[in-house]
Design an enzyme around this catalytic site. Structure first.
Site, short mmCIF file in Angstrom:
data_model
loop_
_atom_site.label_atom_id
_atom_site.label_comp_id
_atom_site.label_asym_id
_atom_site.label_seq_id
_atom_site.Cartn_x
_atom_site.Cartn_y
_atom_site.Cartn_z
N VAL A 107 0.90 -1.25 -0.04
CA VAL A 107 -0.07 -0.01 0.07
C VAL A 107 0.85 1.35 -0.04
O VAL A 107 2.07 1.43 0.40
CB VAL A 107 -0.97 -0.02 1.15
CG1 VAL A 107 -2.28 -1.04 0.98
CG2 VAL A 107 -0.15 -0.08 2.44
N GLY A 110 2.39 3.71 -4.59
CA GLY A 110 2.20 4.05 -6.34
C GLY A 110 1.71 2.81 -7.19
O GLY A 110 1.90 3.04 -8.13
N GLY A 112 -1.32 1.58 -6.92
CA GLY A 112 -2.63 1.34 -7.53
C GLY A 112 -3.65 0.66 -6.50
O GLY A 112 -4.57 0.25 -6.95
N SER A 113 -3.02 0.44 -5.40
CA SER A 113 -3.99 -0.78 -4.29
C SER A 113 -5.18 -0.06 -4.17
O SER A 113 -6.21 -0.82 -4.08
CB SER A 113 -2.99 -1.03 -3.02
OG SER A 113 -3.06 0.11 -2.39
N SER A 114 -5.46 1.19 -3.89
CA SER A 114 -6.61 1.47 -3.25
C SER A 114 -7.70 1.65 -4.68
O SER A 114 -8.96 1.06 -4.57
CB SER A 114 -6.74 3.17 -2.88
OG SER A 114 -6.18 3.92 -3.94
N ALA A 115 -7.31 2.09 -5.98
CA ALA A 115 -8.44 1.75 -7.11
C ALA A 115 -8.56 0.37 -7.12
O ALA A 115 -9.81 -0.04 -7.63
CB ALA A 115 -7.52 2.38 -8.11
N ALA A 116 -7.52 -0.45 -6.92
CA ALA A 116 -7.97 -2.04 -7.36
C ALA A 116 -9.01 -2.62 -6.31
O ALA A 116 -9.78 -3.35 -6.69
CB ALA A 116 -6.59 -2.72 -6.98
N ASP A 157 -5.19 4.99 -12.39
CA ASP A 157 -5.34 3.79 -11.52
C ASP A 157 -6.60 3.12 -11.68
O ASP A 157 -6.90 1.65 -11.77
CB ASP A 157 -5.26 4.10 -9.93
CG ASP A 157 -3.60 4.51 -9.68
OD1 ASP A 157 -2.89 4.70 -10.85
OD2 ASP A 157 -3.04 4.72 -8.56
O1 PMV Z 1 2.88 6.94 -7.69
P1 PMV Z 1 1.47 7.10 -8.34
O2 PMV Z 1 0.76 6.04 -8.97
O3 PMV Z 1 0.55 8.07 -7.31
O4 PMV Z 1 1.64 8.00 -9.72
C1 PMV Z 1 1.84 9.44 -9.76
C2 PMV Z 1 2.15 9.76 -11.14
C3 PMV Z 1 2.31 11.36 -11.28
O5 PMV Z 1 2.56 11.45 -12.58
C4 PMV Z 1 3.69 11.81 -10.61
C5 PMV Z 1 1.16 12.23 -10.73
C6 PMV Z 1 -0.21 12.21 -11.81
O6 PMV Z 1 -1.03 12.41 -11.24
O7 PMV Z 1 0.11 11.39 -12.76
#
Ligand code: PMV
Length: 327
Positions: A107, A110, A112-116, A157
């Site tokens: 979690v 980055g 994407g766990s919350s969207a999943a 996500d």
């Molecule tokens: O780490 P994540 O999955 O929250 O990705 C952020 C991606 C960014 O390009 C930095 C921000 C965005 O909203 O696209």
């Protein structure tokens, strides 16, 4: 009746941060999933238990009573409850429920766990009511739930969690799936450092405002890489993709979003024989990815662990949200 549904995690292969300035990004679903199990209760309570967030409790008549996780549990479970309410509206039904969330996705990294979780919850609850809702509808519901978690998310996500596969995303142009026939063998390394996407996006903006003539060409180059990477993905040119990952990591470092430990994990993966490696997502901690020949994956993963991260092997998942079992 008990239904289990699942949805995949994601990695951003190319284009993070530059996507904020209108460049495209390439996002891929991976074969690590969130599992949501749902069954009816005899009362009117909605019991939600997130094994990974260490939060559980009961929602009833707008009131929340925590079981574990104390006062923080409500905020963690509220987005799931919002998905449940949406499904009740859609199926024009209502029932007490027991929902258990089991995630194989780290979690706040980055991935994407919350969207999943949101997509899998929508799928499981609607199936419990015997209704099959379209993926487009699941996407919308998961997107609404994401807004509760992240404020103004891009929609990447929930899209990838719902549809799976590989997607090109561009602001104001939406989401375009595209077919990648080759395998994309990856190692995902996690620094274990929590970070805030919003703060890192703000940092890039500050640098861009301070040094526009330096930062703008870097952002342009980031966009060019995505175009080239798209062709390489279509042709299955893994070596080219690795080189493009290395360049992207340097650009992301130049705009200010790498981290000492990310650099260390990236260097370790390259030294262990990866085609290339880069941070993925917002940076500043969180995760990195390394692309490697299938035979090299274990070696790369153990090099990342030796350098101070945790690591797991992943590959592309073409399947988005799905039912796992129903009985
Ligand atoms: O780490 P994540 O999955 O929250 O990705 C952020 C991606 C960014 O390009 C930095 C921000 C965005 O909203 O696209």
């Amino acid at each position: 009746m008990e239904v289990t549904a699942s949805a995949p995690a994601k990695v951003i292969l190319f284009g993070e941060h530059f996507v904020v300035y209108g460049k495209p990004a390439i996002v891929m679903a991976i074969n690590k999933r969130v599992y949501v199990k749902a069954k009816p209760r005899n009362d009117r309570k909605i019991y939600i238990n997130s094994l990974n967030l260490n939060a559980s409790g009961f929602f009833e008549n707008g009131k929340f009573t925590p079981e574990t996780g104390g006062s923080k549990a409500k905020a963690k479970l509220e987005p799931v409850k919002a998905v449940v309410e949406k499904i009740f509206q859609l199926v024009e039904g209502k029932s007490g429920l027991e929902i258990e969330i089991d995630s194989k996705i780290p979690v706040a990294a980055g991935l994407g766990s919350s969207a999943a979780v949101a997509a899998a919850t929508a799928k499981a609850i609607s199936a419990l009511f015997g209704v099959e809702i379209e993926k487009d509808e699941i996407f919308k519901i998961a997107y609404e739930a994401e807004k509760l978690v992240h404020g103004t998310p891009s929609g990447i996500d929930p899209a990838i969690a719902t549809y799976g596969g590989t997607i090109i995303f561009q602001k104001n142009m939406g989401i375009k799936p595209f077919t990648v026939k080759c395998e994309i063998p990856l190692v995902i390394g996690d620094t274990g450092l929590k970070r805030s996407t919003g703060e890192l996006v703000a940092k890039v903006r500050m640098n861009k405002e301070k040094y526009p003539s330096i930062m703008n060409p870097i952002i342009e180059a980031g966009g060019e890489i995505v175009e080239r990477a798209r062709k390489a993905l279509e042709k299955g040119e893994l070596e080219v993709l690795g080189e493009l990952m290395n360049i992207t990591h340097s650009l992301l470092s130049a705009v200010g979003v790498s981290h000492e430990l990310l650099d260390k994990l990236v260097a370790a993966a390259r030294r262990a024989g990866a085609y290339g490696a880069k941070l993925t997502g917002a940076g500043g901690g969180g995760c990195m990815i390394a692309l490697a020949n299938r035979e090299m994956l274990e070696r790369v993963a153990s090099a990342i662990r030796d350098a101070g991260g945790t690591a797991f092997i992943a590959e592309k998942s073409n399947e988005g949200v799905r039912i796992e079992s129903k009985h």
